[in-house]
Design an enzyme around this catalytic site. Structure first.
Site, PDB file in Angstrom:
ATOM      1  N   PRO A   1       0.716  -1.197  -0.130  1.00 56.77           N
ATOM      2  CA  PRO A   1      -0.046  -0.129  -0.152  1.00 56.77           C
ATOM      3  C   PRO A   1       0.798   1.185  -0.065  1.00 56.77           C
ATOM      4  CG  PRO A   1      -0.962  -1.586   1.540  1.00 56.77           C
ATOM      5  CD  PRO A   1       0.716  -2.205   1.248  1.00 56.77           C
TER       6      PRO A   1
ATOM      7  N   ARG B   1      -3.063  -9.346 -20.517  1.00 61.03           N
ATOM      8  CA  ARG B   1      -3.958  -8.925 -21.579  1.00 61.03           C
ATOM      9  C   ARG B   1      -3.195  -8.186 -22.463  1.00 61.03           C
ATOM     10  NH1 ARG B   1      -6.268  -4.210 -21.004  1.00 61.03           N
ATOM     11  NH2 ARG B   1      -8.253  -4.863 -22.179  1.00 61.03           N
TER      12      ARG B   1
ATOM     13  N   GLU C   1       2.431  -5.846   7.033  1.00 57.73           N
ATOM     14  CA  GLU C   1       3.340  -5.280   7.747  1.00 57.73           C
ATOM     15  C   GLU C   1       4.712  -4.868   7.205  1.00 57.73           C
ATOM     16  OE1 GLU C   1       0.325  -7.166  10.012  1.00 57.73           O
ATOM     17  OE2 GLU C   1       1.543  -7.638   8.430  1.00 57.73           O
TER      18      GLU C   1
ATOM     19  N   ASP D   1      -9.760   0.087 -24.304  1.00 60.40           N
ATOM     20  CA  ASP D   1     -10.264   0.179 -23.058  1.00 60.40           C
ATOM     21  C   ASP D   1      -9.953   1.377 -22.247  1.00 60.40           C
ATOM     22  OD1 ASP D   1      -7.563   0.010 -22.453  1.00 60.40           O
ATOM     23  OD2 ASP D   1      -7.529  -2.226 -21.754  1.00 60.40           O
TER      24      ASP D   1
END
Ligand SMILES: NC(=O)c1ccno1
Length: 241
Positions: free
Chosen positions: A87, A156, A114, A171
């Site tokens: 994150p 992809r 962590e 896309d």
């Protein structure tokens, strides 16, 4: 030769979905290679310990540097880019996926939230590019789900993986805008109709309508993307939308 992807994780079974469906077929067809490795294979103690308490205190556990160091020594090679989902990483975007699709060897290191002892990334960066990346502003239990998402986004884009390669260009994000709404038969469903322009056969009008829908949706859902469009992306007509 095909892109090689290796994933190191304490939950190898979490990566089974890579063997299914479109991705599984692409691997069978040799369009990409995927290896999954159990980090515990590089432990030497009877408990096969991979983490320990954090220096400085605080909640949770941190993954030990020795185990990761030995795993990366074995799995990484001279053409490797090391990718660590976290994150706390830089945003992984469609642009990142496009860059990764041109690499020869990606190694994904799945750590617990962590984290992995930072010296593992510092040491690896001595001999290969290392990216700490985030797939979004939320916290998962570990990196495995982020790896599934990134591998799918990259795979992809590889030649031959998608039946219809044009759709990779069309896309969302390929032109910096969100994709607008799509429709298929029946023409009326639960009293809801398909926008008539899409049945007009006038492809100039249809393209214009689709662009207007993309602009409107981007304006309402992701105004930040409009700020980031390269200079000159929007013509006079666009600005009226
Ligand atoms: N947001 C993320 O990419 C992530 C990776 C592990 N936990 O969260």
């Amino acid at each position: 030769q095909p892109l090689r992807i290796d994933v190191i994780t304490i939950f190898p079974e979490y990566l089974e979905p890579l063997r299914a469906a479109l991705l599984g077929r692409a691997i069978e067809r040799g369009l990409l290679e995927v290896g999954v490795h159990d980090l515990r294979d590089w432990t030497h103690d009877v408990h096969r310990a991979v983490d320990d308490a954090p220096y400085g205190g605080g909640p949770g556990m941190v993954m030990k540097p020795q185990v990761w160091g030995e795993a990366l020594d074995d799995v990484c090679g001279e053409h490797t880019r090391l990718v660590v989902p976290t994150p706390a990483g830089r945003p992984f975007t469609q642009e990142t996926a496009r860059e990764y699709a041109t690499e020869r060897h990606l190694v994904f290191a799945c750590g617990r939230y962590e984290g992995i002892d930072q010296r593992v990334m510092v040491d690896a960066a001595r001999r290969m590019p290392v990216d700490e990346v985030s797939i979004g502003d939320f916290v998962l239990v570990g990196g495995e789900v982020a790896v599934l998402a990134m591998v799918e986004a990259v795979a992809r884009l590889l030649p031959g993986v998608l039946g219809n390669p044009v759709s990779a260009e069309q896309d969302s994000f390929s032109d910096g805008l969100l994709e607008g709404p799509s429709y298929t038969r029946p023409e009326v469903w639960r009293g809801l109709t398909v926008p008539s322009v899409l049945r007009s056969g006038n492809h100039a009008l249809i393209d214009r309508w689709r662009r207007d829908e993309s602009l409107a949706r981007t304006f309402h859902r992701r105004p930040d993307l409009l700020e980031r469009l390269p200079e000159g992306s929007l013509d006079e007509r666009d600005r009226e939308v």
